[in-house]
Design a protein around this motif. Sequence first.
Motif: not given
Lengths: 316, 378
Positions: B301-303, B306
């Motif tokens: 998640d959130g890759l 980022l």
Amino acid sequence: MTGPPILDRRLVFVLGKGGAGKTTVASALALGLADAGKRTLLIEVASERRTEVLFGTLPAVGGVPQEVRPGLATLSIDSEKATEEYLARQLPMRPLVELMVRSRAFHQVAQAAPGLSELVTVGKIWDLATAVKGDAPVWDRIVVDAPATGHGIALLEVAGRIRELAGSGPIREQAEKIEQVIHHSAATGVLVVAIPEDLAVSEAVEAVAALRERDLPVAAAVMNAVRESAFMDADEAPLAAVASSIGGVAARAAATAGLADLMAARHDQAEIAALAIGTNVPVVSLPDVPDLRPGSGGLERLAAALMTDPAIVGGT
Amino acid sequence: MSTDLLQLVEGRRIVVVAGAGGVGKTTVSAALALGLAARGARVAVVTIDPARRLAAALGIDALGDMPHRVDAARVEASGMAMLGTMDALQLDPRATFDRLVAREAPDEAARERILTNRIYRHLSSTAAGAQEFMAVERLHELHDSGDYDVVVLDTPPARNALDFLDAPERMTRFIEGRGLRLLLGPRGGAGRVGWRALQAGGSMVMSVLERLTGAELIGEIREFLLSFDGMYQGFSDRAAAVNQLLSSDDARFVVVTGPRPEPSAEAHALWDRLSTDHYPLGALVVNRVHPVPDGADDAPDGLEALLRGAGAPDPAGLARRATTVLEAARARARADRHAIDAVTIALHHPYVVTVPALESDPVEVAGIASITRALGAA
């Protein structure tokens, strides 16, 4: 290296260290040649019957070539069996052959005589390579999955050594004929297989040098199991930043995996370059195919990769 | 699962490292020897490989037939304290065989006759089984020298990893050459009918062989066997002693394999054979195991965010590709886990040691040392 592409040579020997994927490469090449319309025989020398596992066939009975795909047959040569066959042809009487084969002394001489078992193996390959049916050769192409490097070279040089050793007789005559063909780059090609590891590459470089020293026709080196990356150089910086960030564990793991994937591919490319420089022969690169089970399409993928390479099929 | 291999073999005099070609036997042998030396033992490791691999990895320019000391400073530079010593050497079958002949020959003339015989030269260097025979002979030599607490043997890279167990006996039987002597020997001639019939059959065999190979070759084989006269008892005793040593509690066999199915099958066969013949089994080493990526099976998640933050030009595409690669790495680690579980069950729960795959080949002492750490706390 001069000489025609592998596709145009009748006899191809595949050499390499154990674990480099020699059998896989030989099998894929034989498959590719058969698909290109050549009647091909794949010969396995160490009688491990690994090709049968790759093609998913049952073991052949009685040392006869077994058709595994249209236009492609496999055969495993057992040097003891080949010696018996050889004797049977040389000797007029069956009982005499029986006597020889059952004699322990005979087996001991066969073991001691320098290179006799290799010679018989090469002789058998020779017979298959020169067999004709009507006006046409039985096999258009023969691919030999040779024993691991040292023993593989011994197999290739045995004819020359026997010619020197055996003073006279039919063995010497046959050895002379075989030697000529094996050393001729129009008829014979040797492929040396490596994997992208420093030590495997240095072994392949040594093997090519040893083959050259013996005047044996090295056609190309094959780098097997080359890892390809889904990433480009431009991806490195953002992946590295995320891998060492304070983001979620799985997100960092994904970036780390991506980075490792890119590094692996770079590493393998560097090994290919080292193999090319060290051997000074064309390098054929094959992808890393983890699943080679029959029906998985793995072997077919390798065959296709081989059959588009200029060192194999010619052109540039 | 976290078996300490060093602890398992510590105190033994002989450690034999066996397995199929290409599984990293040589590296494991070196790492094991290094670990035992680091713990204080005087260790010799015998490697059998024309590519001088161990030499490269240990920073020794060239490995010869004689032991070379591995520089303790290099080991300590990799962060490992070196309490003992480590010598490495590369098997030279010919040199070992020559020494054996020199020891067993009754006199100088007999020795010279053998060493210059063409059949002997072939036998001692290239014949099938010579390398295997001499590997165990060299092992015995080093063990007997008293210079070492433990000798680690990296076995020949034969496709058939079992060959070295049978080689001494096969080779001795050949040198003894009972059947062959009967046919070649000028002696005999006792008037028994059976004997004469045998000789008649034999001379027919010999004449056929001479016709095929030329008389010179047969002559040399005859001379070879005659020159070994009176020596085979020594050879045979030696083979028996080696076998006894390998079967004793002073020895341990370590079988190396990889996580893919093919080497596993060969390791399985080797393990069964060793077990059937009552050789002392140490452990199964599964080399080059893919490590499990962090984050269990969680989605990354959130890759994408980022990556965007890190300045990636196409964060969505890059995130997608990285996710695919993460899943593949997890699948590989799972497949390895299953393969290891399967072989563990098939072998009735041996001691299993797993060694993670390194990012690159261990060409430096530091690389060997990192494998040593995976084998047990050095």
